[in-house]
Structures are given as C-alpha cells and as structure tokens.
Design a protein around this motif. Structure first.
Motif, PDB file in Angstrom:
ATOM      1  N   ASN A 196       0.851  -1.184   0.000  1.00  0.00           N
ATOM      2  CA  ASN A 196       0.000   0.000   0.000  1.00  0.00           C
ATOM      3  C   ASN A 196       0.889   1.238   0.000  1.00  0.00           C
ATOM      4  N   GLU A 236       2.295   3.306   3.034  1.00  0.00           N
ATOM      5  CA  GLU A 236       3.033   2.645   4.105  1.00  0.00           C
ATOM      6  C   GLU A 236       4.495   3.074   4.174  1.00  0.00           C
ATOM      7  N   ARG A 254       3.757   0.712  14.942  1.00  0.00           N
ATOM      8  CA  ARG A 254       2.581   0.225  14.238  1.00  0.00           C
ATOM      9  C   ARG A 254       2.038  -1.053  14.896  1.00  0.00           C
ATOM     10  N   GLU A 260       1.684  -7.154  12.767  1.00  0.00           N
ATOM     11  CA  GLU A 260       1.021  -7.822  11.654  1.00  0.00           C
ATOM     12  C   GLU A 260       1.295  -9.323  11.713  1.00  0.00           C
ATOM     13  N   CYS A 305       7.716   6.275   7.318  1.00  0.00           N
ATOM     14  CA  CYS A 305       6.410   5.713   6.967  1.00  0.00           C
ATOM     15  C   CYS A 305       5.449   6.729   6.371  1.00  0.00           C
ATOM     16  N   ARG A 350       7.820  -1.367  12.964  1.00  0.00           N
ATOM     17  CA  ARG A 350       6.801  -2.364  12.669  1.00  0.00           C
ATOM     18  C   ARG A 350       7.303  -3.766  12.981  1.00  0.00           C
TER      19      ARG A 350
END
Length: 268
Positions: A102, A105, A130, A133, A223, A249
């Motif tokens: 994306n 990001e 962040r 994930e 970012c 992240r």
C-alpha cells in the motif's frame, strides 16, 4: 532532517549504459534489547524502488524491497547456519515473503531523494509503533513465472527457489490492480495447505515438513510525510511538506517449510 548521499551509478540494461540516480540513507537504531542496528535505505527514482537493509544481532540479513510500480513489497531474510542436537545446516538459507504494498506505508522514492540529515551518527527513535502484523503465507511461488507480477521478485529472491511465499488474497488484489487474469497469476504459485501441518516446535523429526514461524522487526523507517500550514506572500494559507514521519513495525509470517532443520529458530 535526514542526510542523503547522492551517488551517480552507471547501470547496464539490455546492453545499453543508462544513468541512474540512487540515494542512500544510513540510520542507527537502538532495538528493545539495547543493541544498535545499522540500517541502510536506498531509493532509485528511475526504477521507482526503495530498499531497506539491516543485519540482526544473530547475523541474519533482512532486506525490505518495495516496487512502487507493481505495488509489490518483498521481505528477504538471509539466515546463517544453525546447529542443534548434533545436526548442522552449514549453508545459509534464504526466505522471501512477497505481499501487496500500500503506497501510504512508506515514503516514495522521489521523497527519499529529497531527504537530508545533519548528524548521521545519531541514534534514531521512531515516533510511532505500528500494530503488529500476522500473515499466513499459504502459497509458494514459482520464481520463473513471477515476472507477470513484478520483474523484481525473481531477482531479489533468486536464492529462495522453494522458499518464496505469498498470500492468495494479495494475488486476487494484483489481478484487479494490474489487469491480469486471475488464472494466469495463480499459475505462478502452488498451495501448501498450512492447516495440515504441525508447528515446527512440536515436530520431533528434523527432516519432516512443518509449519514455521518467522518474525521481522523493522526498527525505524520513513512511513509517511509531515505537512505544515503557513501563509504565502499574499497572506493565503497553504500546506507544505515539512518533514517525515517515522515508524517501527513487527511482522510475523507462518508458512510451510519442507524440513524442520530449515526452521530451527522455532525451537528457541
């Protein structure tokens, strides 16, 4: 602000010499264990790509490669040999995780080319952490066929012929975004059925396939861009770019590995 070394490179492509402007940024980041990790971030505006590289304290080399044109992001882990229970894997091992990118990001390659820094030896701390994930990579890619998605996948993952993974949900999005037939894109992968395999840490046989877990932490990266408000000479309010936003992240990947001895870190 960030200092960027401008390097003029001569690139060889299809037998022609081309000039490519590549920018490089070196950042020192302290991880949560107190160790300082040196990151190198390069951006190429001609190819519209950005790459971030660092070496973990265990010697593993992590590359994050972003192809803005194809909306592709690749995390590549170059893992050194390990020894367990008298068994030694004496060759380095490469993993590749390919996903859809994306564009909000990471800052663009053009924005990378405009960064400056007064103190390149400073220890950097990200402004935002962040949300972690977690990805189940249920497909294994055939590198010889991945050019229909991005020509960079085979180049970046050339040492990971049987260990390059992707999600089916990303394949579907690329099919729409790139205007490619879904059947053509699915012909570049094979399903591995992660749900059928036990976790590697629960597997006794070191030569059996199992579900491996791998974690990557990028301690600092640009970012996004920051914008400030001001007035022009006529007194009208305007918005202008005034810096970058930095983030940390954490990413976790689950994937099927052919032999447990290629996932020994899971026992730690």
């Amino acid at each position: 602000m960030i200092f960027v070394k401008h390097v003029l490179l001569v690139c060889l492509s299809l037998g022609l010499l081309l000039q490519c402007i590549q920018t490089q940024l070196i950042v020192n980041v302290k991880n949560k264990g107190g160790d300082v990790i040196r990151e190198v971030i390069t951006g190429n505006t001609t190819s519209d790509v950005v790459e971030l590289q660092f070496r973990n304290t265990d010697g593993t080399i992590i590359n994050q490669f972003i192809d803005f044109k194809s909306e592709v992001q690749i995390f590549r882990a170059y893992v050194l040999w390990e020894e367990e229970l008298g068994f030694t894997r004496n060759k380095p091992f490469t993993l590749c995780f390919v996903s859809r990118f994306n564009k909000n990001e990471f800052i663009s390659s053009d924005a990378m080319s405009k960064l400056r820094q007064k103190n390149p030896t400073a220890i950097r701390t990200p402004e935002e952490e962040r949300t972690p994930e977690m990805h189940i990579m249920e497909l294994q890619m055939n590198l010889k066929r991945t050019d229909v998605i991005s020509p960079n996948i085979q180049r970046v993952c050339r040492d990971a012929n049987s260990t390059t993974y992707v999600k089916e949900s990303d394949i579907k999005i690329w099919s729409q975004a790139l205007g490619q037939d879904m059947n053509v894109l699915m012909s570049t992968v094979r399903k591995t059925y992660p749900e059928k395999y036990p976790n590697c840490k629960d597997t006794n046989s070191i030569t059996s396939p199992c579900l491996c877990h791998y974690h990557i932490c990028v301690g600092w990266y640009p970012c996004g861009l920051k914008y400030c408000r001001g007035k022009d000479s006529a007194g009208r309010y305007l918005s202008y770019r005034c810096g970058i936003k930095t983030c940390r992240r954490f990413i976790s990947y689950d994937f099927v590995i052919d032999k447990k001895y290629n996932c020994l870190w899971d026992d730690v």
